[in-house]
Design a protein around this motif. Structure first.
Motif, PDB file in Angstrom:
ATOM      1  N   PHE A   1       0.829  -1.316  -0.107  1.00 48.05           N
ATOM      2  CA  PHE A   1      -0.168   0.255   0.084  1.00 48.05           C
ATOM      3  C   PHE A   1       1.120   1.449  -0.084  1.00 48.05           C
ATOM      4  N   ALA A   2      -0.022   2.085  -0.681  1.00 47.37           N
ATOM      5  CA  ALA A   2       0.809   3.557  -0.801  1.00 47.37           C
ATOM      6  C   ALA A   2       0.564   4.527   0.760  1.00 47.37           C
ATOM      7  N   PRO A   3       1.344   4.600   1.737  1.00 44.77           N
ATOM      8  CA  PRO A   3       0.810   5.021   2.599  1.00 44.77           C
ATOM      9  C   PRO A   3      -0.178   6.075   3.239  1.00 44.77           C
ATOM     10  N   TYR A   4      -0.516   6.777   2.213  1.00 41.89           N
ATOM     11  CA  TYR A   4      -1.530   7.258   2.218  1.00 41.89           C
ATOM     12  C   TYR A   4      -2.863   6.487   2.726  1.00 41.89           C
ATOM     13  N   ILE A   5      -2.999   5.575   1.738  1.00 43.26           N
ATOM     14  CA  ILE A   5      -4.343   3.957   1.817  1.00 43.26           C
ATOM     15  C   ILE A   5      -3.920   3.543   2.850  1.00 43.26           C
ATOM     16  N   LEU A   6      -2.451   2.848   3.161  1.00 46.96           N
ATOM     17  CA  LEU A   6      -2.901   2.712   4.949  1.00 46.96           C
ATOM     18  C   LEU A   6      -2.658   3.045   5.996  1.00 46.96           C
ATOM     19  N   THR A   7      -2.657   4.503   5.647  1.00 42.80           N
ATOM     20  CA  THR A   7      -3.078   5.449   7.213  1.00 42.80           C
ATOM     21  C   THR A   7      -4.144   6.508   6.850  1.00 42.80           C
ATOM     22  N   GLY A   8      -4.933   6.339   5.788  1.00 41.65           N
ATOM     23  CA  GLY A   8      -6.088   6.607   5.546  1.00 41.65           C
ATOM     24  C   GLY A   8      -7.247   5.822   5.418  1.00 41.65           C
ATOM     25  N   MET A   9      -7.286   4.102   5.326  1.00 34.25           N
ATOM     26  CA  MET A   9      -8.572   3.113   5.951  1.00 34.25           C
ATOM     27  C   MET A   9      -7.977   1.903   6.335  1.00 34.25           C
ATOM     28  N   TYR A  10      -6.856   1.971   6.919  1.00 32.74           N
ATOM     29  CA  TYR A  10      -6.536   0.770   7.387  1.00 32.74           C
ATOM     30  C   TYR A  10      -6.592   1.094   8.923  1.00 32.74           C
ATOM     31  N   ILE A  11      -5.373   1.996   8.947  1.00 31.37           N
ATOM     32  CA  ILE A  11      -4.807   1.593  10.456  1.00 31.37           C
ATOM     33  C   ILE A  11      -5.621   2.433  11.192  1.00 31.37           C
ATOM     34  N   PRO A  12      -6.869   3.190  10.761  1.00 32.21           N
ATOM     35  CA  PRO A  12      -7.959   3.937  12.011  1.00 32.21           C
ATOM     36  C   PRO A  12      -9.091   2.309  12.097  1.00 32.21           C
ATOM     37  N   LEU A  13      -8.473   1.854  11.763  1.00 30.45           N
ATOM     38  CA  LEU A  13      -9.669   0.578  11.903  1.00 30.45           C
ATOM     39  C   LEU A  13      -9.187   0.315  13.433  1.00 30.45           C
ATOM     40  N   PHE A  14      -8.546   0.875  13.533  1.00 30.04           N
ATOM     41  CA  PHE A  14      -7.303   0.396  15.162  1.00 30.04           C
ATOM     42  C   PHE A  14      -7.391   1.710  15.818  1.00 30.04           C
ATOM     43  N   MET A  15      -7.961   1.043  17.563  1.00 30.95           N
ATOM     44  CA  MET A  15      -7.573   2.071  18.639  1.00 30.95           C
ATOM     45  C   MET A  15      -6.511   1.801  19.130  1.00 30.95           C
ATOM     46  N   PHE A  16      -6.041   3.081  19.718  1.00 29.90           N
ATOM     47  CA  PHE A  16      -4.290   2.581  20.441  1.00 29.90           C
ATOM     48  C   PHE A  16      -4.775   2.801  21.549  1.00 29.90           C
ATOM     49  N   ASP A  17      -3.776   1.909  22.620  1.00 22.02           N
ATOM     50  CA  ASP A  17      -4.139   2.314  24.197  1.00 22.02           C
ATOM     51  C   ASP A  17      -2.394   2.385  24.143  1.00 22.02           C
ATOM     52  N   GLY A  18      -1.949   3.207  24.395  1.00 30.25           N
ATOM     53  CA  GLY A  18      -1.022   3.819  24.012  1.00 30.25           C
ATOM     54  C   GLY A  18       0.530   3.177  24.631  1.00 30.25           C
ATOM     55  N   LYS A  19       0.241   1.844  24.562  1.00 29.90           N
ATOM     56  CA  LYS A  19       1.341   1.253  24.976  1.00 29.90           C
ATOM     57  C   LYS A  19       2.362   0.738  24.037  1.00 29.90           C
ATOM     58  N   TYR A  20       4.265   0.285  24.315  1.00 31.11           N
ATOM     59  CA  TYR A  20       4.296  -0.575  23.114  1.00 31.11           C
ATOM     60  C   TYR A  20       5.956  -0.210  24.073  1.00 31.11           C
ATOM     61  N   LYS A  21       6.253  -1.638  23.219  1.00 30.51           N
ATOM     62  CA  LYS A  21       7.465  -1.837  23.419  1.00 30.51           C
ATOM     63  C   LYS A  21       8.506  -2.504  22.098  1.00 30.51           C
ATOM     64  N   ILE A  22       9.489  -2.270  22.457  1.00 30.88           N
ATOM     65  CA  ILE A  22      10.273  -2.273  20.786  1.00 30.88           C
ATOM     66  C   ILE A  22      11.295  -3.436  21.097  1.00 30.88           C
ATOM     67  N   SER A  23      12.105  -4.072  20.273  1.00 30.10           N
ATOM     68  CA  SER A  23      13.088  -5.225  19.699  1.00 30.10           C
ATOM     69  C   SER A  23      13.787  -5.739  18.905  1.00 30.10           C
ATOM     70  N   TYR A  24      14.784  -5.925  19.181  1.00 29.89           N
ATOM     71  CA  TYR A  24      15.528  -6.508  17.284  1.00 29.89           C
ATOM     72  C   TYR A  24      15.203  -7.738  16.761  1.00 29.89           C
ATOM     73  N   VAL A  25      14.955  -8.094  15.964  1.00 30.30           N
ATOM     74  CA  VAL A  25      14.883  -9.439  15.294  1.00 30.30           C
ATOM     75  C   VAL A  25      16.017  -9.564  14.257  1.00 30.30           C
ATOM     76  N   ALA A  26      16.949 -10.219  14.644  1.00 32.51           N
ATOM     77  CA  ALA A  26      17.780 -10.260  13.979  1.00 32.51           C
ATOM     78  C   ALA A  26      17.850 -10.952  12.525  1.00 32.51           C
ATOM     79  N   ARG A  27      16.823 -12.254  12.535  1.00 32.32           N
ATOM     80  CA  ARG A  27      16.795 -12.746  11.346  1.00 32.32           C
ATOM     81  C   ARG A  27      16.007 -11.381  10.227  1.00 32.32           C
ATOM     82  N   GLU A  28      15.246 -10.177  10.363  1.00 34.27           N
ATOM     83  CA  GLU A  28      15.366  -9.514  10.149  1.00 34.27           C
ATOM     84  C   GLU A  28      15.757  -8.333  10.135  1.00 34.27           C
ATOM     85  N   LYS A  29      17.112  -8.272  10.774  1.00 33.28           N
ATOM     86  CA  LYS A  29      17.306  -7.332  10.524  1.00 33.28           C
ATOM     87  C   LYS A  29      16.423  -5.962  10.704  1.00 33.28           C
TER      88      LYS A  29
END
Length: 314
Positions: A75-103
Motif C-alpha cells: 500500500f501507498a502510505p496514505y492508503i494504509l494510514t487513511g483506510m486500514y490503520i484507523p480501524l484500530f484504537m490505541f492504548d498508548g503502550k509499546y515495546k521495541i525489540s530487535y529481530v536479528a533474522r529480519e535485521k
C-alpha cells in the motif's frame, strides 16, 4: 542489539500521537473513526515515518515465518494510514525489540479493533475469509517493522497475540454474508464501501472527486477486460507474496503510477506455468489511455489537497 535513540524517540512520539488521535472508544463510533482517519491521512507522524512508495501490510499468522515468505499487501502510505490503520484504537503502550533474522527493529503497539462499524467503513469485506475477520476482530497488537538505519517503517502487521487493551472488551459482531462482490450498492443506491470512494479522505469540496470516480470506472472496465481484476483482489487467487489491490478507486489510486510503469515496461505477472503473461496490444493501449486519465485526476486531487490549509490534528 540496543534500540538506537532515534528509533526509541520516533516510536514513542508515534505511539503517543496514535493514542491521542485514535484512543480506545466504542468500536461502533463513526465519529471516533472519522476523527482518527482524517488525522492519520492528513499529516500524521505515522504517515511521515513510512517508506515510500509502498509499505507491506497484513496479518502475522505465524511469528516464526520470515517476512520475505509472508503473504502481504503493498500500500501507498496514505492508503494504509487513511483506510486500514484507523480501524484500530490505541492504548498508548509499546515495546521495541530487535529481530536479528529480519535485521529490523520491531515496535509492538497495543490495540483494539473497531469491529462494529457499518460494512461500508471497511476497505473491503474482511469477512470474505472467516479466519481473517476473526484475527481483525480480536486484534491486540500492531507491529511496525523499522529500518535499523533510517528508522522508517517498511512493514506493518497486526496480530491477535499480546495483552488485551485495558478497558477494551470484544463484543463479537456477525458481519453480512460475503456474496463475492468487493464493491456493492446499498439500499440507498450508493456504492460501497464508501471509504474506497475517498469519502472522509479528500475534502468534500475537492473539485476532482467526481472526475476521479468516473475515470476509475472507465479504467476498471479495461482492468476487467484485461483480466487484471482476476488477480489483484483481496482473496489473492494467485497467492502472490506481495499483492497489489486494484478493485476500488482508492486502492487503485495508490498503485496507478506503478501499474502504468509495469504496463509500459511490459513487466506483467506470471501465469500458473511461471510464464509472464502478455497483453493484447489493443488492450495495452486502452489500459495506458484509461489508466493515464485516472492517474491525471489522482495527481490533481492530491495536489489540490496539498494546497489547502492543513486540517488540524484534533
Amino acid at each position: 542489539m540496543p534500540t538506537p535513540l532515534h528509533i526509541e524517540k520516533s516510536v514513542e512520539k508515534i505511539t503517543n500521537q496514535l493514542k491521542q488521535l485514535c484512543p480506545l472508544a466504542d468500536p461502533a463510533s463513526q465519529a471516533a473513526f472519522d476523527q482518527c482517519r482524517q488525522a492519520l491521512f492528513t499529516d500524521s507522524l505515522l504517515k511521515q515515518a513510512m517508506v515510500k512508495p509502498v509499505v507491506s501490510w497484513g496479518r502475522q499468522k505465524d511469528a516464526e515465518l520470515p517476512l520475505k515468505e509472508t503473504h502481504l499487501t503493498q500500500f501507498a502510505p496514505y492508503i494504509l494510514t487513511g483506510m486500514y490503520i484507523p480501524l484500530f484504537m490505541f492504548d498508548g503502550k509499546y515495546k521495541i525489540s530487535y529481530v536479528a533474522r529480519e535485521k529490523l527493529f520491531l515496535a509492538t503497539l497495543g490495540v483494539g479493533f473497531r469491529n462494529r462499524l457499518q460494512p461500508g467503513q471497511f476497505p473491503y469485506p474482511f469477512w470474505h475469509e472467516a479466519n481473517k475477520w476473526d484475527m481483525y476482530e480480536n486484534a491486540r497488537s500492531l507491529y511496525l517493522w523499522l529500518d535499523a538505519k533510517t528508522g522508517l517503517i517498511r512493514f506493518a502487521q497486526f496480530s491477535n497475540r499480546g495483552d488485551q487493551a485495558e478497558g477494551h472488551v470484544v463484543q463479537k459482531n456477525t458481519p453480512p454474508a460475503f456474496d463475492g462482490k468487493w464493491l456493492w450498492t446499498d439500499a440507498q443506491g450508493k456504492t460501497q464501501p464508501a471509504v474506497t470512494l475517498f469519502d472522509g479522505l479528500y475534502r468534500e469540496d475537492n473539485p476532482y472527486k467526481q472526475q476521479l470516480d468516473q475515470s476509475y470506472r472507465e479504467f476498471a472496465i479495461s482492468l476487467r477486460d484485461s483480466q487484471c481484476l482476476e488477480c489483484h483482489v483481496p482473496n489473492n487467487p494467485d497467492k502472490m507474496k506481495r499483492l497489489v489491490l486494484l478493485q476500488s478507486p482508492a486502492h487503485a489510486s495508490g498503485e496507478i503510477h506503478r501499474v502504468l510503469k509495469s504496463v509500459r515496461e511490459r513487466k506483467m505477472p506470471l501465469d500458473e506455468q511461471g510464464i509472464e503473461k502478455t497483453l493484447d496490444p489493443a488492450m495495452e493501449k486502452t489500459l495506458l489511455e484509461k489508466g493515464g486519465a485516472f492517474e491525471k485526476f489522482v495527481n490533481a486531487a492530491i495536489e489540490w489537497e496539498r494546497t489547502q490549509a492543513p486540517r488540524p490534528l484534533k
